[in-house]
Design an enzyme around this catalytic site. Structure first.
Site, short mmCIF file in Angstrom:
data_model
loop_
_atom_site.label_atom_id
_atom_site.label_comp_id
_atom_site.label_asym_id
_atom_site.label_seq_id
_atom_site.Cartn_x
_atom_site.Cartn_y
_atom_site.Cartn_z
N GLU A 149 42.28 28.93 43.40
CA GLU A 149 42.18 29.88 42.29
C GLU A 149 43.42 30.75 42.27
O GLU A 149 43.86 31.23 43.32
CB GLU A 149 40.97 30.83 42.44
CG GLU A 149 39.66 30.22 42.15
CD GLU A 149 38.51 31.23 42.18
OE1 GLU A 149 38.71 32.40 41.82
OE2 GLU A 149 37.41 30.81 42.59
N GLU A 208 34.63 32.15 48.17
CA GLU A 208 35.04 33.53 48.53
C GLU A 208 34.03 34.18 49.46
O GLU A 208 33.54 35.29 49.21
CB GLU A 208 35.22 34.37 47.27
CG GLU A 208 36.39 33.91 46.43
CD GLU A 208 36.79 34.91 45.35
OE1 GLU A 208 35.95 35.73 44.96
OE2 GLU A 208 37.96 34.86 44.92
P1 P53 Z 1 36.93 37.66 37.12
C1 P53 Z 1 37.56 39.82 42.93
C2 P53 Z 1 38.76 39.60 43.58
C3 P53 Z 1 39.24 38.31 43.71
C4 P53 Z 1 38.50 37.24 43.20
O1 P53 Z 1 37.44 37.05 38.51
C5 P53 Z 1 37.30 37.45 42.59
C6 P53 Z 1 36.84 38.74 42.43
C7 P53 Z 1 35.57 38.97 41.70
O2 P53 Z 1 35.67 39.82 40.62
O3 P53 Z 1 36.48 36.44 42.16
C8 P53 Z 1 36.95 35.15 41.87
O4 P53 Z 1 36.17 36.58 36.45
C9 P53 Z 1 35.75 34.23 41.71
C10 P53 Z 1 35.58 33.68 40.34
C11 P53 Z 1 36.05 34.69 39.32
C12 P53 Z 1 37.54 34.90 39.52
O5 P53 Z 1 37.82 35.33 40.84
O6 P53 Z 1 36.10 38.83 37.52
O7 P53 Z 1 35.77 33.16 42.64
O8 P53 Z 1 34.25 33.27 40.15
O9 P53 Z 1 35.79 34.36 38.00
C13 P53 Z 1 38.15 35.87 38.54
O10 P53 Z 1 38.15 38.03 36.36
#
Ligand code: P53
Length: 479
Positions: A377, A177
């Site tokens: 993801e 990201e």
């Molecule tokens: P958590 C924001 C928006 C989109 C993806 O996030 C993001 C974030 C960060 O908050 O991060 C990714 O765990 C990231 C992962 C993360 C996952 O999204 O805050 O690549 O490490 O865990 C989900 O719910």
């Protein structure tokens, strides 16, 4: 006409080293930037401490102890039918201080064993080089990626692991990201992508662009070296594609959306095309930002373009210039502000849920670049409850995933985009990045641990496990 996914479609699951491994001070590992982040909560930000402070709760120190339990977990992934598993190499396991001349052999051996175990179970490793695990010393001694010296440390690290695992890992991504540090409301994103903290008097915009450009240069150099190490490598970038929609058909809203999207495209345009885009050069000039780069670095960008675009997709956003709508002001376009989209609902953490946005994004990106994509993801963070018999019913997660996969399928079958695979986020419950909670769960495998760090760490299959197992077994036919 093709009715289904290609037989080589990589159905998988995704995690990151710092969110799953634990073992933060074991095997010669150094301190990483994730190790100094405390637990926050739903709506409560995490703190970044100066080193480790006694009495603070650092959820990534133990995480779910994958460091010791990976064999047991991989057995479950095999049962689930995973064809691919995305994780990262924890940079601080390999170069504990970041600037070490020689790698830490014990760290290298850990990933040898992990990749061997995956391959022995028929699971393809998909590896991110930098997923918020930059050695803390690179912040302390060099100020992080705003310093050009850190480019060379990343290249040394990338080259070391690509050589070591050249016969075990085929699919790589450089920076996770990479663009999310541009969404300036959250300092934590600059910390995790670049190991940079602002100091008084800093020109913040300049630092964000300089660090990002340095990472893009570092990435390109590693892509080039990787292709020399093994020409079969597939090396991608990793983007957070949160599409931004115009809130109305007012042309100003459309233009505002276009401008906000440049925050993301700046990164993927360079990764894919190897040139700094015109809109960015104009922005630097207009704002008087002094971004430093050499001709040699510009050449490196051209020589290290990526093979595919890995991206995360969780949500969409909307933007408007209309004065009477409430929102959060941004500087990307005169009068622009980010607003709620009235057509979609949100999760309990306020993340908008928009499956059609995934199909839209796949089309948008493919039309822009015409190279393969990989959804690395996507998923639904939610509170789960386990019954006394150890059952977790999570129809909300199945619903989220099903609707997103259906839209993904339309993009592949009806629209003809090239998609390599799909690895839903947090296939097993892990520490949330944003909040540091254990109880914001994404997994199809439940881990018995709560926000306070209590629990047996035992694993349980959720209802969604069975559901996904069938999707993979039928190659998406039964969606
Ligand atoms: P958590 C924001 C928006 C989109 C993806 O996030 C993001 C974030 C960060 O908050 O991060 C990714 O765990 C990231 C992962 C993360 C996952 O999204 O805050 O690549 O490490 O865990 C989900 O719910």
């Amino acid at each position: 006409m093709e009715k289904n996914f290609d037989e080589n479609f990589l159905w998988g699951g995704a995690v990151a080293a710092h969110q799953i491994e634990g073992g933060w001070d074991q095997g010669g590992k150094g301190l990483s930037i994730a190790d100094v982040m405390t637990a926050g909560g739903n709506g409560i930000p995490r703190k970044i401490t100066k080193g480790i402070i006694e009495g603070e709760n650092y959820p990534n120190h133990e995480a779910i102890d994958f460091y010791h339990r990976y064999k047991e977990d991989i057995a479950l992934f095999k049962e689930l039918g995973l064809k691919a598993f995305r994780t990262s190499i924890n940079w601080a396991r390999i170069f504990p201080n970041g600037d070490d001349l020689e790698p830490n052999e014990e760290g290298l051996v850990f990933y040898d064993n992990l990749f061997d175990e995956l391959l022995a179970n028929g699971i393809e490793p998909i590896v991110t080089l930098s997923h918020f695990e930059i050695p803390y010393n690179l912040y302390q001694t060099y100020g992080g990626f705003k310093n050009k010296k850190v480019i060379d440390f990343f290249v040394r690290y990338g080259e070391t692991v690509m050589k070591r695992y050249k016969n075990k890992v085929k699919y790589w991504m450089t920076f996770n990201e990479i663009n999310n540090q541009q969404d300036g409301e959250y300092d934590v994103h600059l910390w995790t992508n670049s190991a940079v903290l602002f100091e008084e008097g800093d020109n913040q915009e300049e630092i964000i662009f300089q660090s990002g450009l340095n990472e893009l240069i570092a990435s390109a150099k590693v892509v080039k070296k990787g292709h020399e190490i093994n020409p079969d490598f597939q090396i991608g970038c990793m983007m957070a594609y949160v599409p931004v929609y115009p809130y109305t058909s007012n042309p100003d809203d459309l233009m505002a959306a276009n401008k906000v999207m440049h925050r993301r495209f700046f990164y993927s345009d360079i990764h894919v095309r190897g040139e700094i885009p015109a809109y960015t050069l104009k922005q630097w000039e207009r704002k008087g930002l002094n971004i430093k780069y050499t001709l040699e670095e510009l050449q490196a960008l051209r020589e290290g373009t990526v093979d595919y675009i890995g991206f995360s997709y969780y949500m969409s956003n909307a933007v408007t210039t209309l004065p009477d709508v409430k929102g959060h002001a941004i500087s990307d376009y005169p009068g622009a502000k980010m607003v709620n989209n009235p057509y979609i609902k949100s999760s309990e953490w306020g993340w908008p849920i928009d499956p059609v946005g995934l199909r839209y994004t796949l089309n948008l990106i493919y039309e822009r670049y015409q190279i393969p994509m990989f959804i690395v993801e996507n998923g639904f963070g939610a509170y789960d409850t386990m019954t006394e018999e150890g059952k977790v019913e999570d129809p909300y997660r199945v619903e989220y995933l099903k609707y997103h996969m259906e839209e993904m399928k339309k993009a592949v079958i009806e629209d003809g985009v090239e998609l390599m695979g799909y690895t839903p986020w947090g296939i097993i419950d892990i520490v949330s990045f944003g909040s540091g909670e254990m109880e914001k769960r994404y997994g199809m495998i439940y881990v018995d641990k709560d926000n306070q760090g209590k629990g047996t760490l035992e694993r349980y299959k959720k209802e969604s496990f069975k559901w996904y197992q069938n999707i993979i077994a039928t190659n998406g036919e039964e969606l």
